[in-house]
Write a protein that holds these residues in place. Structure first.
Motif, PDB file in Angstrom:
ATOM      1  N   HIS A  50       0.812  -1.214   0.000  1.00 32.74           N
ATOM      2  CA  HIS A  50       0.000   0.000   0.000  1.00 32.74           C
ATOM      3  C   HIS A  50       0.841   1.257   0.000  1.00 32.74           C
ATOM      4  O   HIS A  50       0.469   2.236  -0.632  1.00 32.74           O
ATOM      5  N   GLN A  51       2.002   1.203   0.707  1.00 26.87           N
ATOM      6  CA  GLN A  51       2.864   2.388   0.703  1.00 26.87           C
ATOM      7  C   GLN A  51       3.471   2.618  -0.673  1.00 26.87           C
ATOM      8  O   GLN A  51       3.740   3.741  -1.070  1.00 26.87           O
ATOM      9  N   LEU A  52       3.615   1.533  -1.446  1.00 22.86           N
ATOM     10  CA  LEU A  52       4.131   1.673  -2.809  1.00 22.86           C
ATOM     11  C   LEU A  52       3.009   1.980  -3.806  1.00 22.86           C
ATOM     12  O   LEU A  52       3.221   1.956  -5.018  1.00 22.86           O
ATOM     13  N   GLY A  53       1.808   2.206  -3.258  1.00 26.07           N
ATOM     14  CA  GLY A  53       0.649   2.554  -4.119  1.00 26.07           C
ATOM     15  C   GLY A  53       0.136   1.347  -4.864  1.00 26.07           C
ATOM     16  O   GLY A  53      -0.584   1.469  -5.865  1.00 26.07           O
ATOM     17  N   GLY A  54       0.457   0.169  -4.402  1.00 24.11           N
ATOM     18  CA  GLY A  54       0.021  -1.033  -5.122  1.00 24.11           C
ATOM     19  C   GLY A  54      -1.200  -1.700  -4.486  1.00 24.11           C
ATOM     20  O   GLY A  54      -1.938  -1.075  -3.729  1.00 24.11           O
ATOM     21  N   ASP A  55      -1.319  -2.959  -4.769  1.00 20.81           N
ATOM     22  CA  ASP A  55      -2.575  -3.631  -4.441  1.00 20.81           C
ATOM     23  C   ASP A  55      -2.261  -5.102  -4.227  1.00 20.81           C
ATOM     24  O   ASP A  55      -1.484  -5.695  -4.985  1.00 20.81           O
ATOM     25  N   ILE A  56      -2.804  -5.703  -3.177  1.00 20.80           N
ATOM     26  CA  ILE A  56      -2.587  -7.140  -2.959  1.00 20.80           C
ATOM     27  C   ILE A  56      -3.943  -7.847  -2.839  1.00 20.80           C
ATOM     28  O   ILE A  56      -4.847  -7.352  -2.174  1.00 20.80           O
ATOM     29  N   VAL A  57      -4.096  -8.933  -3.546  1.00 20.36           N
ATOM     30  CA  VAL A  57      -5.371  -9.669  -3.545  1.00 20.36           C
ATOM     31  C   VAL A  57      -5.068 -11.113  -3.193  1.00 20.36           C
ATOM     32  O   VAL A  57      -4.136 -11.706  -3.737  1.00 20.36           O
ATOM     33  N   ALA A  58      -5.860 -11.638  -2.243  1.00 20.25           N
ATOM     34  CA  ALA A  58      -5.703 -13.047  -1.890  1.00 20.25           C
ATOM     35  C   ALA A  58      -6.920 -13.804  -2.415  1.00 20.25           C
ATOM     36  O   ALA A  58      -8.041 -13.375  -2.227  1.00 20.25           O
ATOM     37  N   GLU A  59      -6.665 -14.900  -3.118  1.00 19.78           N
ATOM     38  CA  GLU A  59      -7.776 -15.739  -3.582  1.00 19.78           C
ATOM     39  C   GLU A  59      -7.499 -17.122  -3.056  1.00 19.78           C
ATOM     40  O   GLU A  59      -6.360 -17.599  -3.138  1.00 19.78           O
ATOM     41  N   SER A  60      -8.531 -17.736  -2.521  1.00 19.56           N
ATOM     42  CA  SER A  60      -8.304 -19.067  -1.996  1.00 19.56           C
ATOM     43  C   SER A  60      -9.485 -19.955  -2.325  1.00 19.56           C
ATOM     44  O   SER A  60     -10.616 -19.664  -1.934  1.00 19.56           O
ATOM     45  N   VAL A  61      -9.205 -20.983  -3.091  1.00 18.28           N
ATOM     46  CA  VAL A  61     -10.202 -22.020  -3.357  1.00 18.28           C
ATOM     47  C   VAL A  61      -9.530 -23.309  -2.972  1.00 18.28           C
ATOM     48  O   VAL A  61      -8.302 -23.334  -2.824  1.00 18.28           O
ATOM     49  N   ASP A  75      -7.412 -26.401  -2.875  1.00 16.30           N
ATOM     50  CA  ASP A  75      -6.243 -26.802  -3.669  1.00 16.30           C
ATOM     51  C   ASP A  75      -5.485 -25.641  -4.277  1.00 16.30           C
ATOM     52  O   ASP A  75      -4.482 -25.857  -4.940  1.00 16.30           O
ATOM     53  N   GLU A  76      -5.937 -24.442  -4.102  1.00 14.07           N
ATOM     54  CA  GLU A  76      -5.088 -23.344  -4.564  1.00 14.07           C
ATOM     55  C   GLU A  76      -5.349 -22.072  -3.773  1.00 14.07           C
ATOM     56  O   GLU A  76      -6.490 -21.616  -3.665  1.00 14.07           O
ATOM     57  N   THR A  77      -4.272 -21.550  -3.213  1.00 15.16           N
ATOM     58  CA  THR A  77      -4.330 -20.253  -2.553  1.00 15.16           C
ATOM     59  C   THR A  77      -3.318 -19.379  -3.269  1.00 15.16           C
ATOM     60  O   THR A  77      -2.174 -19.794  -3.509  1.00 15.16           O
ATOM     61  N   ARG A  78      -3.805 -18.241  -3.710  1.00 18.75           N
ATOM     62  CA  ARG A  78      -2.902 -17.418  -4.536  1.00 18.75           C
ATOM     63  C   ARG A  78      -2.949 -15.966  -4.081  1.00 18.75           C
ATOM     64  O   ARG A  78      -4.033 -15.426  -3.848  1.00 18.75           O
ATOM     65  N   PHE A  79      -1.744 -15.380  -3.928  1.00 18.97           N
ATOM     66  CA  PHE A  79      -1.634 -13.947  -3.625  1.00 18.97           C
ATOM     67  C   PHE A  79      -1.124 -13.248  -4.863  1.00 18.97           C
ATOM     68  O   PHE A  79      -0.181 -13.702  -5.489  1.00 18.97           O
ATOM     69  N   THR A  80      -1.804 -12.171  -5.243  1.00 18.27           N
ATOM     70  CA  THR A  80      -1.351 -11.408  -6.407  1.00 18.27           C
ATOM     71  C   THR A  80      -1.022  -9.991  -5.958  1.00 18.27           C
ATOM     72  O   THR A  80      -1.875  -9.321  -5.363  1.00 18.27           O
ATOM     73  N   VAL A  81       0.172  -9.590  -6.219  1.00 16.28           N
ATOM     74  CA  VAL A  81       0.594  -8.232  -5.846  1.00 16.28           C
ATOM     75  C   VAL A  81       0.822  -7.449  -7.129  1.00 16.28           C
ATOM     76  O   VAL A  81       1.460  -7.947  -8.058  1.00 16.28           O
ATOM     77  N   THR A  82       0.249  -6.275  -7.201  1.00 18.93           N
ATOM     78  CA  THR A  82       0.474  -5.412  -8.358  1.00 18.93           C
ATOM     79  C   THR A  82       1.089  -4.105  -7.862  1.00 18.93           C
ATOM     80  O   THR A  82       0.514  -3.442  -6.991  1.00 18.93           O
ATOM     81  N   LEU A  83       2.248  -3.797  -8.382  1.00 22.07           N
ATOM     82  CA  LEU A  83       2.937  -2.558  -7.946  1.00 22.07           C
ATOM     83  C   LEU A  83       3.091  -1.655  -9.153  1.00 22.07           C
ATOM     84  O   LEU A  83       3.653  -2.083 -10.173  1.00 22.07           O
ATOM     85  N   PRO A  84       2.548  -0.430  -9.105  1.00 18.19           N
ATOM     86  CA  PRO A  84       2.628   0.449 -10.266  1.00 18.19           C
ATOM     87  C   PRO A  84       4.063   0.945 -10.471  1.00 18.19           C
ATOM     88  O   PRO A  84       4.797   1.219  -9.518  1.00 18.19           O
ATOM     89  N   LEU A  85       4.435   1.062 -11.758  1.00 18.27           N
ATOM     90  CA  LEU A  85       5.763   1.583 -12.097  1.00 18.27           C
ATOM     91  C   LEU A  85       5.594   3.042 -12.523  1.00 18.27           C
ATOM     92  O   LEU A  85       5.282   3.317 -13.677  1.00 18.27           O
ATOM     93  N   THR A  86       5.641   3.878 -11.597  1.00 20.47           N
ATOM     94  CA  THR A  86       5.463   5.294 -11.938  1.00 20.47           C
ATOM     95  C   THR A  86       6.783   6.025 -11.733  1.00 20.47           C
ATOM     96  O   THR A  86       7.637   5.589 -10.941  1.00 20.47           O
TER      97      THR A  86
END
Lengths: 485, 283
Positions: A457-468, A470-481
């Motif tokens: 969040h301090q880098l202005g990005g976004d983290i999403v956790a999805e869990s079903v 057999d699969e738990t996935r974290f996706t981090v998106t960090l903007p390149l500004t």
């Protein structure tokens, strides 16, 4: 009435159909009976008019010769077919009146004896007199006396312009009834047959018609605190009005779901922000005296005496303070740390760092590094995020499980995806996933995801956790500004 | 007109008047009046066949609506024989010859019954019928006209005014019907006809009740006109009297409800003659 009004369409439609059939049947039967009555009267007028003229002509001689027996035989002749009760076209009574309106002869001498005044036996004749007196033409006239069960056909017996007497034939209206009953019975049977045919059809039709409505209304009834999932809603697919209604309902549900998700997200991030502010505030407040205390211990060591008890005590205090400092510094995510831009090697290093843990647990590690250039992101923080996520994934994966990590550039952003096939995270934990000390693990201080979240969040990005399962996935998106650089 | 219709018409034309004329000339003409149940056409057919067989000549029955017509034809010699009532026989005795008298109930006599509707339980004598409607059978009938008027006269009543209305039915059987249906409140009927109806049509007689029975009179005679040859008279008389001797004749008599025919005495009709004189004297 209200109960009928409240009935489901499933019953209303067949009921209305039946009522329609009944009304139609009643109307048709009534019109048939009415027509039959009309036709019977017409037929009666024709046949009795004919018969009346024949009888009146034949009665001239007996009246002139004062021969009642001959007249009696003549007026009885229409009865000799037998079974006259069943035929409404057969007179129920025939009578000949003489010129003085007295009974000359009647088919029922018991009721109308010879020479008697017929009005004494039947009050219909009071009204009949006027019709009898008026009719001077030789034609038969139908006379209906109000309230009487009999239709009278009056024919004057005229010879050479002189009125000898009057022939009166009475036809019982009751004889019409069996025919009416017959028609009504037939109509009733046909109605029952039609209903038997129509009821299942209209029942089926109503079921088909009402089902989408019923489904829709049941689905609507289920909307409460929880919005039912798409799969749970049965919606009738069509372009007709009900289909449109269903589609609109579906759209509305989707909107509601989106809104709910958004609200939840906002709530979570607000909570995290508040917790973050609190944590960093507390950490700052603790950090300053903590530094002082550690400094004091350090100074004491350098200049103090060799009191073993004090040294042991201070060492104990120092260990505690260091632990506090570690925790506090973990809570105090410092984004302003100076570090170089992220390179491919920085990312590869993190892989190497976690390799030991991965090997120990014998997980299959699927590593994909898609970064070839230097990215304008602080390498220290990105590496911390990567290490945190990968260690968590290895931890969560079962023995000989699988962990996947993908780092790639996606447009003007860096995207990191870390997944494992361990136990999935239940919904209720998902909401508090990024809060400090939310981990239920025995080891670790439970700040890993919290720290990751704070960094992202301090880098202005976004983290999403999805869990079903057999699969738990974290996706981090960090903007390149450029600003971030 | 097609061929078939034409042939049918031609056949009808050739069959009727001329041929009938030829037969009539040869046939014995017998007049029948409603002194018995003369409406049983199948019986008449059998009876004619029987008589033709006995006398060896064609027989033709002639029926008319009233006694008077038969009497007129007989007096005009248009009939050879006739079964008539005792009353016209007595009146025209001079021009007639008594040939046979039927025997019913064991005697060559019969009576006049005064009947009322079965529903009438009060009437005990003819006097109770004052002011009522009364049915006579025929102005030339003894039992159905002469006797009831005579009886009223004997009771010092005027038969022309005693009843409110009277009418003729022209047959005894119809008296029973008229009274049974209550069209007339009383009627006078031939006892032989009433008793025969009682056997063959009890549904008619059951609707009537016999109030009075007259004395016996000579039964309705079969007579010959004057000028009938002796041979003709004898063969016909023999045929009638012999009916009770043959099985076929007995069968016919049974259907007539008669025991047989006898030659009969002229004195049988003295009673009728007395009544006739009494009534004529009154008027």
């Amino acid at each position: 009435m209200l109960r009928l009004h409240d009935l489901s369409f499933r019953y209303k439609i067949p009921l209305r159909g039946s009522v329609l059939v009944l009304i139609t049947a009643l109307m048709v039967t009534a019109s048939l009976i009415f027509r039959e009555y009309d036709e019977l009267r017409q037929d009666l007028a024709t046949t009795s008019g004919h018969l009346g003229r024949v009888l009146a002509n034949t009665l001239v001689a007996p009246l002139v010769h004062d021969d009642p027996w001959r007249a009696y035989e003549i007026i009885n002749s229409p009865f000799h077919g037998g079974a006259q009760a069943a035929n409404p076209q057969t007179a129920s009574m025939v009578m000949v009146l003489d010129a003085n309106q007295r009974v000359f002869v009647a088919t029922d001498p018991n009721q109308y004896p010879m020479l008697s005044d017929p009005a004494r036996a039947n009050s219909d004749f009071y009204e009949l007199w006027q019709a009898v007196a008026k009719s001077s033409e030789p034609d038969t006239r139908a006379v209906e006396v109000k309230g009487s069960e009999t239709i009278y056909m009056v024919t004057p017996v005229i010879s050479d312009g002189y009125r000898l007497g009057t022939l009166i034939m009475g036809y019982s209206k009751n004889a019409f009834l069996p025919r009416f009953f017959g028609i009504a019975k037939r109509a009733g049977l046909i109605t029952v047959a039609v209903l038997l045919l129509l009821l299942p059809a209209s029942w089926y039709w109503a079921q088909r018609f009402a089902k989408p409505l019923v489904d829709l209304s049941q689905s609507m009834g289920r909307i409460g605190v929880e919005i039912p999932a798409e799969a749970e809603i049965k919606i009738y697919e069509s372009k007709d009005e009900i289909g449109q209604l269903g589609a609109a309902f579906k759209g509305m549900l989707q909107g509601l779901r989106d809104k709910q998700a958004l609200e939840r997200e906002v709530m979570v991030s607000e909570r995290l922000a508040a917790v973050g502010r609190l944590a960093s505030g507390v950490a700052h407040e603790i950090n300053n005296p903590l530094g002082g205390m550690l400094n004091a211990i350090s100074t004491y060591r350098r200049h103090g005496n060799d009191d073993p008890l004090a040294a042991r005590t201070l060492s104990l205090v120092e260990r505690g303070l260091v632990q506090i400092k570690d925790t506090v510094s973990a809570l105090l995510v410092e984004s302003k740390v100076q570090s170089h831009f992220l390179t491919r090697q920085d990312i590869e290093d993190t892989h190497t760092l976690v390799q030991t843990d991965a090997n120990r647990k014998q997980v299959r590690f699927d590593w994909r590094n898609g970064i070839d250039e230097t990215l304008p992101l602080p390498s220290t923080l990105v590496r911390q995020v990567l290490i945190n996520l990968m260690l968590n994934a290895i931890q969560a994966a079962p023995t000989e499980g699988a962990v996947a990590c993908t780092v790639e550039r996606s447009g003007q952003a860096l995207r990191v995806q870390v997944g494992n096939n361990g136990d999935y995270i239940p919904q209720e934990r998902m909401e508090h996933l990024f809060e400090p000390f939310s981990s239920q693990r025995e080891d670790g201080h439970g700040l890993g995801l919290w720290v990751t979240y704070q960094i992202v969040h301090q880098l202005g990005g976004d983290i999403v956790a999805e869990s079903v399962p057999d699969e738990t996935r974290f996706t981090v998106t960090l903007p390149l500004t450029e600003a971030a650089a | 007109m097609d061929r078939r219709t034409f042939l049918a018409l031609a056949a009808a034309v050739s069959a009727s008047p001329l041929c009938a004329q030829a037969q009539t000339n040869a046939a014995v003409r017998i007049g029948l009046s409603p002194v018995f149940l003369d409406d049983q056409l199948s019986f008449l057919n059998d009876w004619r066949d029987y008589l033709q067989g006995r006398i060896g000549r064609a027989v033709r029955f002639v029926q008319r609506g009233s006694y008077r017509e038969i009497m007129d034809m007989l007096l005009e010699q248009k009939l050879d024989f006739a079964w008539i009532c005792g009353y016209p026989y007595v009146r025209h005795k001079a021009k007639l010859r008594l040939m046979a008298v039927p025997v019913s109930d064991g005697r060559p006599q019969y009576r006049s019954y005064l009947i009322v509707p079965a529903s009438d339980r009060q009437t005990g004598s003819i006097l109770d019928l004052r002011g009522k409607v009364f049915a006579y059978s025929d102005p030339d009938s003894n039992s159905g006209f002469l006797y009831p008027r005579y009886a009223l006269m004997q009771l010092k009543e005027n038969p022309d005014r005693f009843f409110a209305k009277t009418f003729f039915t022209w047959a005894h059987r119809k008296i029973v019907e008229a009274v049974g249906s209550n069209l007339a409140q009383g009627g006078a009927v031939d006892s032989y006809v009433w008793e025969t109806l009682q056997i063959y049509h009890p549904e008619l007689t059951v609707r009537t009740r016999i109030v009075e029975k007259s004395p016996y009179f000579g039964h309705t005679p079969v007579v010959a006109r004057e000028g009938v040859t002796r041979t003709e008279f004898d063969s016909m008389q023999e045929a009638l009297l012999g009916m009770s001797q043959s099985i076929a004749g007995q069968d016919l008599l049974k259907r007539l409800n008669l025991d047989g025919f006898v030659s009969g005495e002229d004195s049988l009709f003295d009673g009728i003659a007395r009544m006739m004189r009494a009534l004529n004297g009154r008027s």
